[in-house]
Design an enzyme around this catalytic site. Sequence first.
Site, PDB file in Angstrom:
ATOM      1  N   TYR A 255      -4.397   5.647  19.317  1.00  0.00           N
ATOM      2  CA  TYR A 255      -3.536   4.685  18.619  1.00  0.00           C
ATOM      3  C   TYR A 255      -3.064   5.255  17.288  1.00  0.00           C
ATOM      4  CZ  TYR A 255      -2.040   0.345  16.327  1.00  0.00           C
ATOM      5  OH  TYR A 255      -1.313  -0.620  15.659  1.00  0.00           O
ATOM      6  N   TYR A 256      -3.980   5.814  16.520  1.00  0.00           N
ATOM      7  CA  TYR A 256      -3.587   6.379  15.237  1.00  0.00           C
ATOM      8  C   TYR A 256      -2.978   7.766  15.383  1.00  0.00           C
ATOM      9  CZ  TYR A 256      -4.904   2.512  12.375  1.00  0.00           C
ATOM     10  OH  TYR A 256      -4.909   1.279  11.791  1.00  0.00           O
TER      11      TYR A 256
ATOM     12  N   GLN B 116       0.846  -1.198   0.000  1.00  0.00           N
ATOM     13  CA  GLN B 116       0.000   0.000   0.000  1.00  0.00           C
ATOM     14  C   GLN B 116       0.884   1.253   0.000  1.00  0.00           C
ATOM     15  OE1 GLN B 116      -2.375   0.315   3.571  1.00  0.00           O
ATOM     16  NE2 GLN B 116      -0.737  -0.381   4.915  1.00  0.00           N
TER      17      GLN B 116
ATOM     18  N   HIS C  88      -3.267   8.275   6.700  1.00  0.00           N
ATOM     19  CA  HIS C  88      -2.543   7.825   5.513  1.00  0.00           C
ATOM     20  C   HIS C  88      -1.978   9.022   4.751  1.00  0.00           C
ATOM     21  CE1 HIS C  88      -4.597   3.613   4.948  1.00  0.00           C
ATOM     22  NE2 HIS C  88      -4.202   3.828   6.188  1.00  0.00           N
TER      23      HIS C  88
ATOM     24  N   HIS D 185     -11.586   4.819  11.023  1.00  0.00           N
ATOM     25  CA  HIS D 185     -11.147   3.943  12.107  1.00  0.00           C
ATOM     26  C   HIS D 185     -12.076   4.024  13.317  1.00  0.00           C
ATOM     27  CE1 HIS D 185      -7.537   2.433  10.308  1.00  0.00           C
ATOM     28  NE2 HIS D 185      -7.150   3.643   9.969  1.00  0.00           N
TER      29      HIS D 185
END
Length: 753
Positions: free
Chosen positions: A273-274, A144, A200, A429
């Site tokens: 977390y992200y 990815q 991302h 998410h």
Amino acid sequence: MINRTKTTFFFLLMGALLVFANGNSQEHPSLILTKAGVEKIRAELGNIPIFDATLEKVKAEVDAEIALGIDTPIPKDYSGGYTHERHKRNFLILQKAGVLYQILNDEKYAQYVKDMLFRYEGLYKDLPVHPQTRSYARGKLFWQCLNDSNWLVYVSQAYDCVYDYLSKKERKQLEKNLFRPFADYISVENPQFYNRVHNHSTWGNAAVGMIGLVMGDEELIHRALYGIEDDGLPVGAKDNDGGFIKVEGQKAGFLANIDEPFSPDGYYTEGPYYQRYAMYPFLVFAEALHNVRPELKIFEHKDGVLLKSVNALLNLSDADGEFFPLNDAQKGMSYHSRELVTAVDIAYHYGNHNPQLLSIAEEQGQVLLDDSGLAVALGIREGKSEAFQKKSINLGDGADGKQGGVAVLRYGNEDMTLVFKYAAQGLSHGHYDKLSYSLYEKGTEILQDYGLARFVNIEQKGGGNYLKENTTWAKQTIAHNTLVQNETSHFEGKYEVGSQHHSELYFFDASNPDVQVVGAKEQNAYPGTVMHRTLALIKADGFERPFVLDILKVTSNSANQYDLPFYFLGQVMQANFEYTVPESLEPLGSDNGYQHLWSEGQGWPKAESTQLSWLENGRFYTLTTATGKDDELHLVRIGAKDPEFNLRRDAGFILRRKDTRNTTFVSVVESHGSYSPVSEFSVNANSSVGKLETLVDTGEYTAIAIENASNGEKLLFMMSNSDSKMDREHHLKIDERGYTWKGPFQLVKTTNY
């Protein structure tokens, strides 16, 4: 605030033309290391213990890799596979080798970086798209574009460190055949990955921007900051996780990824977390911009939110430094991760030199080998470190901080910590868990949030990617400690609907450490139903430790089935209700996560206060809940319809009310006593709650009595359901006795009502 205007673009374009004509005249290194910083580091070497220790560790690691030789295999694997892990290892080592060259002035590290870069140059120019097809944006080195961006963020730092070691011809070859095509591929050739607001894209923006800064490529820098002008993407396009790639009117680029996901408090809407994962590109690119383009004043952008966010993130961790697993989150991730080493060091250096951050760095046991790491090392050497104080905190969600939030109530030195989530959806998410909460005693989970269904970078489990159970279980409402109506998840589990709504804070008050209360309302999860949850963390005489009072008031325009689950860890000790155990296990339901719950027992209350006790990590815990004769009590265990054993086999308790329109669930969760397997003594193994009773429950007021089992004394908690103003006076009569108080709630001790 940095505005995107035609004038700005004109000057950037002119700058690009000047750079093209005159060559890149800036100093190198200049991203995370600077020439002045390198001189200071060299002058201090041998006299900065934590920096010196980190340097020796990194040197040993890189030397071992150099001895093994260079391997740049043809990509073929998902996360966890050899080619994936080898290329990941390569970019981490490249960055470290570049830094070692600058600090130690040893050409073997520069030569290693050069040799590796040219191996990649030879590989990349004819490399096809990655053969694995699962991603919505396939990379070339990795499956990815996200991981390709990881590679370029790190490798741009290595290139910056060896820039002057390379000849002009070598730099031109690398930039023409590797770096510029790489940056173009993850951006203009994959706008669905690059041109959005998401963690991302933050990696993509930072990758393009950082290599642009090293190369002096103004077009890439502009693309990084502001996104692609015309990306050709349709509004409403989605990624593999069901998240929107493009939303009407939403901007893109690095600045948009600061403006939109971060609240003014520094909370990141995807969850801690992200946020941890994204902090690395956010902060290293910001550091690079600060060093190369100081006129942008990036650390002042949105009132300094990037630096604020580090404090917010540290406050979203338990006593062991592990982040609360809100939304998609792998348990065990902590501020000991490499991303948080970066975050803490940069926040200290470019912030206000907060001495409390130094104690976190000491716990981490390492620093960055750059200017900010030197600043931290010097601060520790000079004895400036202070303990980091995690207190009760309420963090708003959304760009303006008004899309719900997350509240953390803490008693003492994290003797008890309650995490209440009333936030927005959290992008792709996010989970469907409005008004859910989890509870900790020090680092022990008492009531747990499941987190994600994924084994990150373990190839045997779905290539290290998200498992289907993340959708069928972990995201579903029944997987959380919150209300489920008619066995259907909030917003019917539809991302498009959930993204439009958020819960509303009713009030937050942590001014009295012995009685801390937070409440919020949710009126969109189920049309026609309003949920109002109030959570109080109370320390009172007669109770060994702090306990939680949980009041969940539900009003609806129709009769429904309501389920309220509590997921606990540990061994059941006793229950004060009768239950039957089936001869063969069956799932509790057929969909929306219920298919993953084994029905291990069903019971019925035999008292107005139902109790379930368990033992975990040497402590006893008891859930006491007010029940009626028609309530159902279900003992469940996660793991049904899971033939590949992707889910943990954790236990839960569900209180069910059928054919009910308006109702209030009232519960107390307490920690008490202890058990030692060495001495084999148990102490205070029984609950201190003798009776839990709802005395008043109207649209205006709710009053709850908690009776102490040992002495019969009662705690009376009263609250206003319709007016949360702190200065408003309230009057309530209970059994002919009047009570008056100011503010939304009051707790009193009494022997009668």
